[in-house]
Scaffold this active site. Structure first.
Site, PDB file in Angstrom:
ATOM      1  N   ARG A 150       0.012  -8.712  13.480  1.00  0.00           N
ATOM      2  CA  ARG A 150      -0.609  -7.676  12.629  1.00  0.00           C
ATOM      3  C   ARG A 150      -1.494  -8.326  11.566  1.00  0.00           C
ATOM      4  O   ARG A 150      -2.559  -7.809  11.232  1.00  0.00           O
ATOM      5  CB  ARG A 150       0.479  -6.817  11.976  1.00  0.00           C
ATOM      6  CG  ARG A 150       1.119  -5.860  12.975  1.00  0.00           C
ATOM      7  CD  ARG A 150       2.493  -5.411  12.543  1.00  0.00           C
ATOM      8  NE  ARG A 150       2.476  -4.612  11.327  1.00  0.00           N
ATOM      9  CZ  ARG A 150       3.558  -4.413  10.579  1.00  0.00           C
ATOM     10  NH1 ARG A 150       4.717  -4.942  10.906  1.00  0.00           N
ATOM     11  NH2 ARG A 150       3.468  -3.669   9.496  1.00  0.00           N
ATOM     12  N   ARG A 200      -9.604   0.681   9.142  1.00  0.00           N
ATOM     13  CA  ARG A 200      -9.160  -0.671   9.494  1.00  0.00           C
ATOM     14  C   ARG A 200     -10.188  -1.419  10.331  1.00  0.00           C
ATOM     15  O   ARG A 200      -9.954  -2.579  10.680  1.00  0.00           O
ATOM     16  CB  ARG A 200      -7.863  -0.581  10.294  1.00  0.00           C
ATOM     17  CG  ARG A 200      -6.595  -0.868   9.479  1.00  0.00           C
ATOM     18  CD  ARG A 200      -5.456  -0.711  10.450  1.00  0.00           C
ATOM     19  NE  ARG A 200      -4.236  -1.361  10.129  1.00  0.00           N
ATOM     20  CZ  ARG A 200      -3.187  -0.771   9.566  1.00  0.00           C
ATOM     21  NH1 ARG A 200      -3.257   0.458   9.152  1.00  0.00           N
ATOM     22  NH2 ARG A 200      -2.061  -1.426   9.416  1.00  0.00           N
ATOM     23  N   ARG A 220      11.683  -5.825   4.659  1.00  0.00           N
ATOM     24  CA  ARG A 220      11.509  -4.386   4.892  1.00  0.00           C
ATOM     25  C   ARG A 220      12.101  -3.995   6.249  1.00  0.00           C
ATOM     26  O   ARG A 220      12.681  -2.921   6.389  1.00  0.00           O
ATOM     27  CB  ARG A 220      10.012  -4.035   4.838  1.00  0.00           C
ATOM     28  CG  ARG A 220       9.735  -2.552   4.909  1.00  0.00           C
ATOM     29  CD  ARG A 220       8.295  -2.243   4.592  1.00  0.00           C
ATOM     30  NE  ARG A 220       7.435  -2.347   5.773  1.00  0.00           N
ATOM     31  CZ  ARG A 220       6.107  -2.176   5.747  1.00  0.00           C
ATOM     32  NH1 ARG A 220       5.493  -1.906   4.615  1.00  0.00           N
ATOM     33  NH2 ARG A 220       5.397  -2.256   6.846  1.00  0.00           N
ATOM     34  N   LYS A 258       0.826  -1.216   0.000  1.00  0.00           N
ATOM     35  CA  LYS A 258       0.000   0.000   0.000  1.00  0.00           C
ATOM     36  C   LYS A 258       0.862   1.268   0.000  1.00  0.00           C
ATOM     37  O   LYS A 258       0.566   2.207  -0.733  1.00  0.00           O
ATOM     38  CB  LYS A 258      -0.935   0.026   1.225  1.00  0.00           C
ATOM     39  CG  LYS A 258      -1.916  -1.146   1.294  1.00  0.00           C
ATOM     40  CD  LYS A 258      -2.928  -0.970   2.408  1.00  0.00           C
ATOM     41  CE  LYS A 258      -2.331  -0.940   3.799  1.00  0.00           C
ATOM     42  NZ  LYS A 258      -1.688  -2.199   4.233  1.00  0.00           N
ATOM     43  N   ARG A 309      11.481   0.305  11.315  1.00  0.00           N
ATOM     44  CA  ARG A 309      10.219   0.087  12.028  1.00  0.00           C
ATOM     45  C   ARG A 309      10.338  -1.125  12.930  1.00  0.00           C
ATOM     46  O   ARG A 309      10.561  -2.240  12.448  1.00  0.00           O
ATOM     47  CB  ARG A 309       9.080  -0.125  11.025  1.00  0.00           C
ATOM     48  CG  ARG A 309       8.591   1.158  10.410  1.00  0.00           C
ATOM     49  CD  ARG A 309       7.460   0.925   9.453  1.00  0.00           C
ATOM     50  NE  ARG A 309       6.331   0.186  10.033  1.00  0.00           N
ATOM     51  CZ  ARG A 309       5.157   0.038   9.442  1.00  0.00           C
ATOM     52  NH1 ARG A 309       4.954   0.605   8.257  1.00  0.00           N
ATOM     53  NH2 ARG A 309       4.205  -0.642  10.014  1.00  0.00           N
TER      54      ARG A 309
HETATM   55  P1  AMP Z   1       0.758   0.683   8.950  1.00  0.00           P
HETATM   56  O1  AMP Z   1       1.846   1.693   8.743  1.00  0.00           O
HETATM   57  O2  AMP Z   1      -0.497   1.020   8.202  1.00  0.00           O
HETATM   58  O3  AMP Z   1       1.231  -0.729   8.732  1.00  0.00           O
HETATM   59  O4  AMP Z   1       0.353   0.769  10.499  1.00  0.00           O
HETATM   60  C1  AMP Z   1       1.292   0.461  11.524  1.00  0.00           C
HETATM   61  C2  AMP Z   1       0.554   0.294  12.848  1.00  0.00           C
HETATM   62  O5  AMP Z   1      -0.112   1.519  13.193  1.00  0.00           O
HETATM   63  C3  AMP Z   1      -0.540  -0.747  12.842  1.00  0.00           C
HETATM   64  O6  AMP Z   1      -0.042  -2.060  13.102  1.00  0.00           O
HETATM   65  C4  AMP Z   1      -1.451  -0.254  13.980  1.00  0.00           C
HETATM   66  O7  AMP Z   1      -0.888  -0.539  15.246  1.00  0.00           O
HETATM   67  C5  AMP Z   1      -1.373   1.262  13.782  1.00  0.00           C
HETATM   68  N1  AMP Z   1      -2.425   1.751  12.861  1.00  0.00           N
HETATM   69  C6  AMP Z   1      -2.244   2.323  11.628  1.00  0.00           C
HETATM   70  N2  AMP Z   1      -3.413   2.657  11.073  1.00  0.00           N
HETATM   71  C7  AMP Z   1      -4.377   2.273  11.961  1.00  0.00           C
HETATM   72  C8  AMP Z   1      -5.787   2.321  11.950  1.00  0.00           C
HETATM   73  N3  AMP Z   1      -6.467   2.822  10.897  1.00  0.00           N
HETATM   74  N4  AMP Z   1      -6.448   1.828  13.041  1.00  0.00           N
HETATM   75  C9  AMP Z   1      -5.782   1.339  14.095  1.00  0.00           C
HETATM   76  N5  AMP Z   1      -4.455   1.239  14.158  1.00  0.00           N
HETATM   77  C10 AMP Z   1      -3.733   1.698  13.109  1.00  0.00           C
END
Ligand code: AMP
Length: 192
Positions: free
Chosen positions: A146, A89, A128, A14, A134
């Site tokens: 996740r 989400r 990654r 994404k 991260r």
């Molecule tokens: P991402 O960068 O989208 O992979 O998000 C990394 C982490 O941020 C996720 O594993 C969640 O802990 C948190 N996170 C990101 N977006 C959301 C969301 N829309 N709702 C809840 N937690 C989120």
């Protein structure tokens, strides 16, 4: 205004595809993961609380991310459209997003859902993790947590938009440009 959700599990590409799509279509990129990481880097109270949850691979509370998206929409009143990445989400987030857009007399044009097998996701995220900085990408247990959160809470978001016939599945394995071309074909069908 054209708004799209780029949907898919962690590691489905994404972030990579979002960068290319915003450059082509002039959309404003809204990634809740990026917004949360910026809070962590600035060591805000919200960031410190979110980090503990993110490091376990769990979702941060709905009201936190909905609040961030609401502010971001208000901060960009002249945007041509938004690309939502990593949001919504949960079903509650999807309903909140629809309501926020409705106030602006807008809606989601399409949800493009990237499909990638679980083993490929784990492989990509571990690679990654070698360079992303991260902490949630380096530990296989957190990566799998996740993916479980995605299956338990996030996959249902596609059902929400399916009701409105807004979901298109796109193959998420292949070269970056092949996947980008497939996404563009679907977007072009809806904006031209
Ligand atoms: P991402 O960068 O989208 O992979 O998000 C990394 C982490 O941020 C996720 O594993 C969640 O802990 C948190 N996170 C990101 N977006 C959301 C969301 N829309 N709702 C809840 N937690 C989120």
């Amino acid at each position: 205004m054209f708004n799209l959700i780029l949907f898919g599990p962690p590691g489905s590409g994404k972030g990579t595809q979002s960068e290319k799509l915003i450059a082509r279509y002039g959309l404003k990129h809204l990634s809740t993961g990026d917004l949360l990481r910026s809070e962590i880097n600035r060591q805000t109270v919200l960031g410190q609380a979110a980090k503990k949850i993110m490091d376990k691979g769990q979702l941060v509370p709905d009201e936190v991310v909905i609040g961030m998206i609401s502010s971001a929409l208000d901060d960009n009143p002249h945007a041509k459209g938004f690309l939502f990445d990593g949001f919504p989400r949960t079903s509650a987030q999807a309903e909140a997003l629809d309501a926020l857009l409705q106030v602006k007399k807008a809606a989601i044009g399409v949800m493009l859902a990237l499909h990638v097998s679980e083993e490929e996701l784990v492989k990509r995220l571990l690679i990654r993790g070698e360079t992303s900085g991260r902490s949630d990408d380096t530990n296989e247990q957190v990566i799998r947590a996740r993916i479980v959160e995605y299956q338990d809470k996030t996959a249902a978001v596609a059902d929400h938009y399916r009701k409105y016939d807004k979901v298109v599945m796109v193959e998420g394995e292949g070269t970056i440009n092949q996947i980008f071309d497939a996404l563009c074909i679907e977007i072009d069908k809806r904006i031209f």
